[in-house]
Enzyme design. Structure first.
Site, PDB file in Angstrom:
ATOM      1  N   ARG A   1     -10.715  -0.044   6.397  1.00 23.79           N
ATOM      2  CA  ARG A   1     -10.061  -1.024   7.283  1.00 23.79           C
ATOM      3  C   ARG A   1      -9.691  -0.404   8.625  1.00 23.79           C
ATOM      4  NH1 ARG A   1      -5.015   1.045   8.853  1.00 23.79           N
ATOM      5  NH2 ARG A   1      -3.325   0.606   7.402  1.00 23.79           N
TER       6      ARG A   1
ATOM      7  N   LYS B   1       0.817  -1.214   0.000  1.00 20.86           N
ATOM      8  CA  LYS B   1       0.000   0.000   0.000  1.00 20.86           C
ATOM      9  C   LYS B   1       0.843   1.252   0.000  1.00 20.86           C
ATOM     10  CE  LYS B   1      -2.171   1.820   3.604  1.00 20.86           C
ATOM     11  NZ  LYS B   1      -3.187   2.007   4.649  1.00 20.86           N
TER      12      LYS B   1
END
Lengths: 322, 322
Positions: free
Chosen positions: B112, B68
């Site tokens: 998340r 990420k």
């Protein structure tokens, strides 16, 4: 944000003198500008004999920088797939917005790695270098040679590979693609002893180049070692050399050929390639020096090549809009 | 490899109990499976008041993992742009091939992160929690609340923000979107003292939550601090708590609320959230405990949410092919 495929990128970028100048400027920037280059992030996937590396570098003043993902999964050939994969993400340094995903599949890494070899040869090999000895027959054996021909009048190649069949395939490929004669040698010493420039491009974990094969006036670029378990040069090669250069000293001492050098006096005399490209330190100063350059690969090369590829991709789009 | 835009991803993923279960399983994996989670790679761009963070985590046995990129460029609002950007790259763990670029622009991180807050509340807050006090009015102030309503019967929100206008905007947004009553409070203590659950979601560099405002039975989730210069909780908050939990202890001690805690006895008693979700350690055991959870964000959450989003994107494509 745009996604560019390898095919698209391949259409715009060549391994030519312009690319070599770009990569040369990356090494100069590493010495003359403020560069943020964090340590490589590495994720190992032992179950697949694989690894993913993430590199990045920000050069102060640049309007973008790259984050590169590259992977080597060494069971892939058994599955009929190439072991290497990769992509670069170009990020705007004013806003943080991703400008492009360059899904180059390792092409830009191959190009920037080979271009670094040419930068080393340009500053460290004799100007009249005509012969090159290559140890290794993988993709960099081709790219390094192609880059080298941009800076030196090479006309003869000696190649050695552990697998004789792959060495013959290499000869066929090179002679078909370039105007060069390739002789396959049965031992590495034969490939090395008569060459002006020597390139080692192997994943060797034991030295493949011995000091006794080398003589005055030669230049060696070792670009295979980029991990703690790899080594291409016998320690005596470094000792014998008159001038030892590397891309990033700290990294070469961790992952490259300087890893096994403990002599502080030798280490103190090692130059970084950017010190030479920027003119801070001299390169080769006479025809008798034996010179060595160890390349481990740096994020600043990735940032430079990603920026350059994106510029080419954009100017091509501009053309097609006219 | 496919590139998915934020719009595409938004169409398939919601902040619901399924997502919360996914993120819960990520914390459990962190304790029960072999997870490779390298330290965060961070590139600062001081000239633009910006930073780019790179996170990753590989869970042994998973067929893919995520890398990420996320950025915060804090001059962007002046340019009329959001400060956050980001994307996730999902990589096949058998071959190293990139499966997808999820150009989610931070959406999956928001989801998340909020889901982790809900996991903490599920295990640490009183089951009958009806009121929540929120300090902060940014995007996580909304996402955390939305996630929390999936696990607790919340019907009343107290909010405090330094900027009263933004607090009123938050009230309007929440009351329009959810069936909840929101009271804007003029001081943080008022938002905290009557709440069953407290969420701090600020970029504060000085504590915004004082121990004297807290009482038995409450649960606090602090999710703002993720850097060495940030802190939301007064040290006495940790001392006063009966149960202190964090996502990753080492990380919380470097970047989170445990950074300023030097008492070894307290540190030894801190649990990781995955120890609780996996059943290795108990969560809340009675209605009188004051519980704290510090969340700094982990790569394993990213891997889990990227895999889940990709699964949803693929099953949607399968549907549309029928």
């Amino acid at each position: 944000m745009r996604l560019y495929s390898k095919e698209k990128i391949q259409q715009v970028i060549q391994l030519n003198s312009k690319v070599i100048t770009e990569v040369e400027s990356a090494f100069t920037a590493l010495q003359t500008k403020k560069v943020t280059m964090p340590p490589i992030m590495r994720i190992d996937i032992p179950a697949s004999n694989g690894e993913v590396d993430i590199k990045s570098a920000y050069v102060e003043g640049y309007d973008s920088f790259a984050v590169k993902l590259s992977s080597g999964f060494f069971n892939n050939p058994k599955l009929g797939l190439p072991s290497a994969n990769g992509m670069m993400i170009l990020i705007d340094t004013t806003t943080g917005e991703p400008k492009a995903v360059l899904a180059d599949n390792g092409l830009l890494t191959d190009i920037r790695t080979a271009a670094a070899g040419a930068v080393a040869a340009k500053h460290l090999s004799r100007e009249d270098s005509r012969t090159v000895g290559i140890i290794g027959t993988g993709s960099q054996a081709k790219y390094q040679l192609e880059a080298l021909t941009n800076v030196r009048p090479i006309d003869q190649v000696f190649v050695y590979g552990r697998n004789p069949e792959r060495a013959l395939q290499y000869k066929a490929l090179i002679e078909k693609t370039f105007d060069l004669r390739v002789d396959v040698k049965e031992t590495p010493s034969e490939a090395v002893s008569n060459s002006d420039v020597i390139i080692t491009t192997t994943p060797a974990t034991e030295p493949v180049l011995k000091a006794e094969w080398l003589h005055a006036g030669q230049h060696v670029t070792a670009m295979g070692s980029d991990a703690q378990h790899k080594q291409e040069l016998e320690n005596d090669v470094i000792k014998k050399a008159d001038l030892v250069v590397c891309d990033v000293k700290e990294q070469s001492m961790m992952l490259g050929e300087l890893r096994t050098v403990s002599n502080k006096e030798i280490l103190d005399q090692v130059h970084e390639l950017g010190e030479i490209t920027s003119g801070q330190k001299p390169g080769r100063s006479n025809d008798q020096q034996l010179t060595i350059c160890d390349l481990t690969g740096t994020g600043v090369q990735d940032t430079q090549i990603a920026r350059y590829a994106w510029e080419l991709l954009n100017s091509k789009e501009d053309d097609s809009n006219e």
